[in-house]
Motif scaffolding. Sequence first.
Motif, mmCIF file in Angstrom:
data_model
loop_
_atom_site.group_PDB
_atom_site.id
_atom_site.type_symbol
_atom_site.label_atom_id
_atom_site.label_comp_id
_atom_site.label_asym_id
_atom_site.label_seq_id
_atom_site.Cartn_x
_atom_site.Cartn_y
_atom_site.Cartn_z
ATOM 1 N N SER A 71 0.816 -1.211 0.000
ATOM 2 C CA SER A 71 0.000 0.000 0.000
ATOM 3 C C SER A 71 0.853 1.264 0.000
ATOM 4 O O SER A 71 0.401 2.332 -0.438
ATOM 5 N N THR A 76 -1.815 8.181 -1.854
ATOM 6 C CA THR A 76 -3.144 8.344 -1.276
ATOM 7 C C THR A 76 -3.341 9.748 -0.707
ATOM 8 O O THR A 76 -2.388 10.479 -0.455
ATOM 9 N N ARG A 78 -6.572 11.935 1.936
ATOM 10 C CA ARG A 78 -7.654 11.680 2.884
ATOM 11 C C ARG A 78 -8.620 12.850 2.950
ATOM 12 O O ARG A 78 -8.197 14.002 2.932
ATOM 13 N N SER A 123 -10.635 1.303 -9.270
ATOM 14 C CA SER A 123 -9.288 1.012 -8.773
ATOM 15 C C SER A 123 -8.278 1.177 -9.892
ATOM 16 O O SER A 123 -8.634 1.251 -11.076
ATOM 17 N N LEU A 207 -5.044 2.079 2.874
ATOM 18 C CA LEU A 207 -5.752 1.583 1.698
ATOM 19 C C LEU A 207 -5.313 0.161 1.343
ATOM 20 O O LEU A 207 -4.139 -0.095 1.119
ATOM 21 N N ALA A 213 -10.589 2.951 -2.418
ATOM 22 C CA ALA A 213 -10.860 3.753 -1.223
ATOM 23 C C ALA A 213 -11.242 2.876 -0.032
ATOM 24 O O ALA A 213 -11.766 1.767 -0.190
ATOM 25 N N THR A 243 -9.718 7.304 2.915
ATOM 26 C CA THR A 243 -8.389 7.272 2.287
ATOM 27 C C THR A 243 -8.570 6.743 0.873
ATOM 28 O O THR A 243 -9.195 5.703 0.668
ATOM 29 N N ALA A 244 -8.034 7.466 -0.118
ATOM 30 C CA ALA A 244 -8.272 7.082 -1.516
ATOM 31 C C ALA A 244 -6.999 7.134 -2.352
ATOM 32 O O ALA A 244 -6.051 7.851 -2.027
ATOM 33 N N ASP A 245 -7.018 6.376 -3.431
ATOM 34 C CA ASP A 245 -5.940 6.344 -4.406
ATOM 35 C C ASP A 245 -6.065 7.584 -5.293
ATOM 36 O O ASP A 245 -7.011 7.702 -6.081
ATOM 37 N N HIS A 246 -5.092 8.504 -5.168
ATOM 38 C CA HIS A 246 -5.207 9.777 -5.873
ATOM 39 C C HIS A 246 -4.931 9.657 -7.371
ATOM 40 O O HIS A 246 -5.119 10.610 -8.128
#
Length: 273
Positions: A71, A76, A78, A123, A207, A213, A243-246
Amino acid sequence: MDVETFHDGFLAAVLVPAGPGGRIVAKDVEAALAAPKKAAPVAAARPDVPLGSTVPFTTMQGAVSKNMVESLAVPTFRVGYTITTDALDQLYKKIKSKGVTMTALLAKATAMALVQHPVVNSSCRDGKSFTYSSSINIAVAVAIDGGLITPVLQDADKVDIYSLSRKWKELVDKARAKQLQPHEYNSGTFTLSNLGMFGVDRFDAILPPGTGAIMAVGASQPTVVGTKDGRIGIKSQMQVNVTADHRVIYGADLAAFLQTLSKIIEDPKDLTF
């Protein structure tokens, strides 16, 4: 952690208006905040921990460690949001006797919000493209003996709340018996994690690899708020942090998703359809 008891002990503030015309005045709020509250459960001690020794990871702990290291390669960010839970708690009390769990209610609300914001359910696995999931599968982090696992409520947006609750109980029982099949814990497209039952008001979650997310749910607590007419009162509110994958999800995406989720939770009548 299982979100089933996140509201216990935090939604019982008593507010008795004593001002002129039944208005809430400062002393009413002070009295409500001073009222005894049910203590949050305390995590059990681990007397079996072999102090002073080095213990190798179990298979489950090794898998968790591998995922956490992976991860770190994902960029990421938030976003937090405050959601009022009074209406959700009232609904839960009304249908709890029918076997409905708070976990299922939150999973259902999240899935309904994801229907409107599919990018938050997407994703990035190769660093070059989006994968828009065809299903909304809500994974919920559960602590079990020797580790952590995420049973998955598959197609949570399409399953009614009563069936979803029965399925959740089945999954938790299998998780604790270590009988989950791989597809029952590795097929999540969005994850919920909660520490609210321990009185934690907010936290950030890591994440899981392969997802876009994860949402950290804090305790719902009585909070002093101002009303539109300038008065003061108390509402039960919880903090959620996503929390997310930017690479695939941006700030505006999460903000819109959280606004939708808040509306669903604050007016939860559609959760039982």
